[in-house]
Write an enzyme that holds these catalytic residues in place. Structure first.
Site, PDB file in Angstrom:
ATOM      1  N   VAL A 138       0.878  -1.235   0.006  1.00  0.00           N
ATOM      2  CA  VAL A 138       0.074  -0.037   0.026  1.00  0.00           C
ATOM      3  C   VAL A 138       1.015   1.253  -0.130  1.00  0.00           C
ATOM      4  CG1 VAL A 138      -1.561   1.213   1.211  1.00  0.00           C
ATOM      5  CG2 VAL A 138      -1.794  -1.310   1.248  1.00  0.00           C
ATOM      6  N   CYS A 139       0.593   2.150  -0.814  1.00  0.00           N
ATOM      7  CA  CYS A 139       1.317   3.410  -1.037  1.00  0.00           C
ATOM      8  C   CYS A 139       2.754   3.243  -0.926  1.00  0.00           C
ATOM      9  CB  CYS A 139       0.956   4.205   0.272  1.00  0.00           C
ATOM     10  SG  CYS A 139       1.405   6.201   0.121  1.00  0.00           S
TER      11      CYS A 139
END
Length: 343
Positions: free
Chosen positions: A108-109
């Site tokens: 994520v990210c």
């Protein structure tokens, strides 16, 4: 009976809380709909991990995973430090160790930086937060970075864009595991889109080009950015810079990676997005940004952001722009107070 799917979420000090909680809530909601995800929070050394907002999450250590069932998904959460400082050795070691026993890995990210540092993105396509996409590509040239995607799947490796897109990623994983119908039900339960329209460029900040090294190009770019509605045709830009159109085009391509015309268009669509953010209507935005007509704006906006101006404006509503309130002098002899600008 649904087979249990073990998810390991890897944390570290300063991890972004929503990178952890967003996907975890998706898996929890999926369990309520008939799935069977077992989510475990792990950090390199175990114990409580302080998140970006100061809240602490209890985690297991890598040693606690020894002898555990096969891991279905390793999910590496993100944090600002992964993009701005070297990825800690402990995080890299943990990623490699858990990935060796996982059917698939995801990030994520800025968790993509940890996957890249561990070599798991070599020769693959990936994405990360739009603000750090260029740094990911610079630091790991063997990775093909797609800065506008909300999430990217390359085989058994998944990466997602900034922060809330971890929810998009988790929904896509649920869809892979249990079908789109169950994933749609989870999205409805969480009151989120199953698949958001457009890419993450619609959420990005204003244009951020590198400063050209040549003085004439710097002056032209500054003029265009300061007044995109009045940007002249390419031939006039070349005349102002005292060079041929061909030479000007070569300079733009060499220093900015785009042609002069594409640069003007990019500045105008970014200006249009800013105007829409401030509450301007579509026709007003088309005029002020230099597109002239709403149809010309619509085509360019869809080309760059994947959604129409009207759709974008509806998804990011703001108070409409109001003209300055001007008091008028009444011809009446009434002692009524003159209106002020307060509403």
């Amino acid at each position: 009976m649904t087979a249990r799917h073990h998810v390991v979420v890897l944390l570290f000090p300063g991890v972004t809380l929503l990178d952890v909680s967003g996907p975890a809530e998706v898996f929890a909601a999926a369990n309520s709909a008939g799935a069977d995800y077992a989510v475990r929070f792990v950090s390199p050394s175990g114990g409580d991990v302080e998140t970006s907002v100061g809240a602490r999450i209890a985690t297991e250590s890598l040693a606690d995973l020894e002898g555990a069932p096969r891991i279905g998904t390793l999910l590496v959460a993100g944090g600002e430090s992964l993009a701005t400082r070297p990825v800690p050795d402990g995080v890299v070691t943990a990623v490699r160790a858990v990935a060796d026993h996982s059917d698939r890995v995801a990030s994520v990210c800025t968790g993509a930086f940890a996957l890249a540092e561990a070599g798991l993105l070599d020769g693959r396509r990936a994405t990360t937060h739009w603000r750090h996409a260029a740094e990911l590509a610079r630091r790991y040239p063997v990775v093909t970075v797609h800065p506008d995607e909300l999430y990217v799947r390359d085989g058994a490796v998944f990466t997602s864009a900034g922060i809330s897109s971890g929810i998009d990623l988790a929904l896509s994983l649920v869809a892979v595991d249990h079908g789109r119908n169950l994933a749609h039900g989870v999205a409805r339960e969480l009151v989120v889109y199953m698949q958001r329209a457009g890419g993450q460029s619609q959420f990005s900040a204003a244009l951020d080009w590198p400063a050209p090294s040549s003085a004439p190009l710097r002056e032209l770019c500054a003029d265009i950015v300061s007044d995109p509605a009045d940007a002249p045709p390419v031939a006039e830009l070349a005349r102002r810079a005292h060079m041929s159109v061909r030479h000007l085009s070569r300079l733009f391509t060499a220093e900015l990676g785009v042609s002069p015309g594409k640069f003007v268009e990019q500045v105008r669509v970014e200006t249009a997005k800013s105007l829409l953010d401030r509450g301007h209507g579509v026709m007003d935005t088309a005029r002020l940004s230099g597109f002239g007509t709403d149809e010309t704006l619509r085509r360019a906006f869809v080309r760059h952001f994947g959604v129409t101006p009207s759709y974008y404006r509806g998804r990011f509503p703001t108070d409409p722009v109001r003209e300055p309130y001007r008091s008028t002098t009444s011809n009446s002899s009434s002692d009524a107070p003159v209106a002020t600008g307060l509403r």
